[in-house]
Write a protein that holds these residues in place. Structure first.
Motif, PDB file in Angstrom:
ATOM      1  N   ILE A 142     -57.679  79.154  85.274  1.00 37.41           N
ATOM      2  CA  ILE A 142     -58.822  79.875  85.159  1.00 37.41           C
ATOM      3  C   ILE A 142     -59.362  80.256  86.604  1.00 37.41           C
ATOM      4  CG2 ILE A 142     -60.947  79.937  84.037  1.00 37.41           C
ATOM      5  CD1 ILE A 142     -59.780  78.067  81.782  1.00 37.41           C
ATOM      6  N   LEU A 143     -59.828  79.326  87.440  1.00 39.08           N
ATOM      7  CA  LEU A 143     -60.432  79.930  88.568  1.00 39.08           C
ATOM      8  C   LEU A 143     -59.363  80.631  89.631  1.00 39.08           C
ATOM      9  CD1 LEU A 143     -61.607  75.925  89.509  1.00 39.08           C
ATOM     10  CD2 LEU A 143     -62.934  77.880  88.872  1.00 39.08           C
ATOM     11  N   ARG A 144     -58.254  80.230  89.263  1.00 40.80           N
ATOM     12  CA  ARG A 144     -57.422  81.357  90.207  1.00 40.80           C
ATOM     13  C   ARG A 144     -57.563  82.688  89.651  1.00 40.80           C
ATOM     14  NH1 ARG A 144     -52.919  84.026  90.246  1.00 40.80           N
ATOM     15  NH2 ARG A 144     -52.382  83.168  88.100  1.00 40.80           N
ATOM     16  N   GLN A 145     -57.440  82.870  88.105  1.00 39.78           N
ATOM     17  CA  GLN A 145     -57.521  84.277  87.659  1.00 39.78           C
ATOM     18  C   GLN A 145     -58.894  84.883  87.517  1.00 39.78           C
ATOM     19  OE1 GLN A 145     -56.078  83.956  83.440  1.00 39.78           O
ATOM     20  NE2 GLN A 145     -54.043  83.674  83.901  1.00 39.78           N
ATOM     21  N   THR A 146     -59.875  84.190  87.649  1.00 40.15           N
ATOM     22  CA  THR A 146     -61.070  84.816  87.492  1.00 40.15           C
ATOM     23  C   THR A 146     -61.724  85.109  89.218  1.00 40.15           C
ATOM     24  OG1 THR A 146     -62.307  82.663  87.356  1.00 40.15           O
ATOM     25  CG2 THR A 146     -62.011  83.789  85.266  1.00 40.15           C
ATOM     26  N   GLY A 147     -60.870  84.261  90.071  1.00 36.99           N
ATOM     27  CA  GLY A 147     -61.616  84.333  91.293  1.00 36.99           C
ATOM     28  C   GLY A 147     -62.697  83.647  91.935  1.00 36.99           C
ATOM     29  N   LEU A 148     -63.100  82.346  90.729  1.00 41.76           N
ATOM     30  CA  LEU A 148     -64.281  82.142  91.218  1.00 41.76           C
ATOM     31  C   LEU A 148     -64.142  80.915  92.018  1.00 41.76           C
ATOM     32  CD1 LEU A 148     -67.465  81.708  90.035  1.00 41.76           C
ATOM     33  CD2 LEU A 148     -66.734  79.962  88.611  1.00 41.76           C
TER      34      LEU A 148
END
Ligand code: C2E
Ligand code: MG
Ligand code: MG
Ligand code: MG
Length: 286
Positions: free
Chosen positions: A136-142
């Motif tokens: 999720i962090l990778r996909q959202t870039g957060l």
């Protein structure tokens, strides 16, 4: 005879069921389609630094925008979601949406502050939670330091396993806080051994802080213990100016509660963030 939820294959005779059981099954059934139809929304409650009055974080709180019943509170559906297992896809959606929204606000040039997300026991114990969050962090870039995960004391009963899970999450770069602190099974052993960034003092201790000497003593003790263990501490459910004064004079770091702001829709939270880009946001500050 009703059959709900293809996965779990509940087969029950309506004659055997009491009203509550029927209601629970109805909710579980409806939640599946609600997830598909994107009826869940996140509200955000600001968290304030008690020394500066500035907004330093937001807690994401899920609500169900029900077509007939209106906005349904999590207390009414989280237990059923836990029981049916639907908490896993729902919880994953919550993390994803909170990360997406936080990144979008940062990209718009709004205040960069972390978002806290509540984890349920079932989510915390699931296979590969770390992998999912990492994805999720990778996909959202957060940036992971903008994500905080709230767990409760009951999830740390098995200290060995909990510390392993928590260490994996911390290795991703996210922060961990203990929610509703003081209401569950507390052991100094886990506080000593788990890498926890922040304690959230439960609302029940904050409520009568000025009238009840035991509550006052407990809150003061939690604050000083947290600081001695190099943890931050935030008080939940702060509703009055007197509570703010007490907390400030006992050097509590942060507060969350109606005195600052109730949970806001994402539009409301965004408005607040753009207004309060700099300077104190806490009402009646100083
Ligand atoms: P919590 O994590 O302890 O969240 C704080 C609750 O206290 C929220 O209720 C919030 O609206 C309420 N609150 C905040 N300030 C005040 C105040 O000054 N006074 C009073 N009386 N109440 C205040 P909410 O939004 O109804 O959420 C209830 C619980 O549902 C949460 O407690 C949390 O345990 C759970 N929850 C919410 N969202 C999620 C989620 O996405 N996943 C999971 N697993 N649980 C969630
Ligand atoms: Mg919470
Ligand atoms: Mg809480
Ligand atoms: Mg609470």
């Amino acid at each position: 005879r009703v059959k709900v939820n293809g996965k779990n294959d509940y087969m029950l005779h309506s004659g055997d069921m009491d009203h509550i059981a029927i209601e629970k099954l109805t909710i579980q059934h409806e939640m599946h389609s609600a997830l598909r139809n994107q009826e869940f929304v996140l509200h955000y409650q600001p968290q304030y630094d008690l020394a500066s009055g500035q907004i330093v974080g937001m807690e994401a709180l899920v609500r169900w925008q029900h077509p007939e019943r209106g906005l349904v509170s999590p207390a009414e559906f989280i237990p059923a979601a836990e029981e049916s297992g639907l908490i896993l896809p729902l919880g994953e959606w919550v993390i994803e949406e909170a990360c997406r929204q936080n990144k979008a606000w940062q990209d718009q040039g709004l205040l960069s502050i972390p978002v806290s997300v509540n984890l349920s026991l079932r989510q915390f114990s699931q296979q590969n939670l770390t992998g999912k969050i990492s994805e999720i962090l990778r996909q959202t870039g957060l940036d992971p330091r903008y994500l905080e995960l709230e767990i409760t004391e009951s999830m740390t009963m098995d200290v060995e396993r909990a510390s392993q899970y928590l260490q994996e999450l911390i290795d991703l770069g996210v922060n961990i806080s203990i929610d509703d602190f003081g209401t569950g099974y507390s052991s100094f052993h886990y506080l000593k051994n788990l890498p926890i960034a922040r304690l959230k003092i439960d609302r029940s201790f904050v409520r009568d802080i000025e009238q009840d000497p035991s509550d006052a003593a407990i809150v003061a003790a939690i604050i000083s213990m947290a600081h001695n263990l190099q943890m931050q501490v935030i008080a939940e459910g702060v509703e009055t100016k007197d509570q703010v004064h007490f907390l400030r004079s006992h050097r509590c770091d942060e507060m969350q509660g109606y005195f600052g702001s109730p949970p806001l829709s994402s539009a409301g939270a965004q408005g607040l963030l753009s207004e309060k880009l700099n300077g104190p946001a806490l009402p009646n500050y100083h």
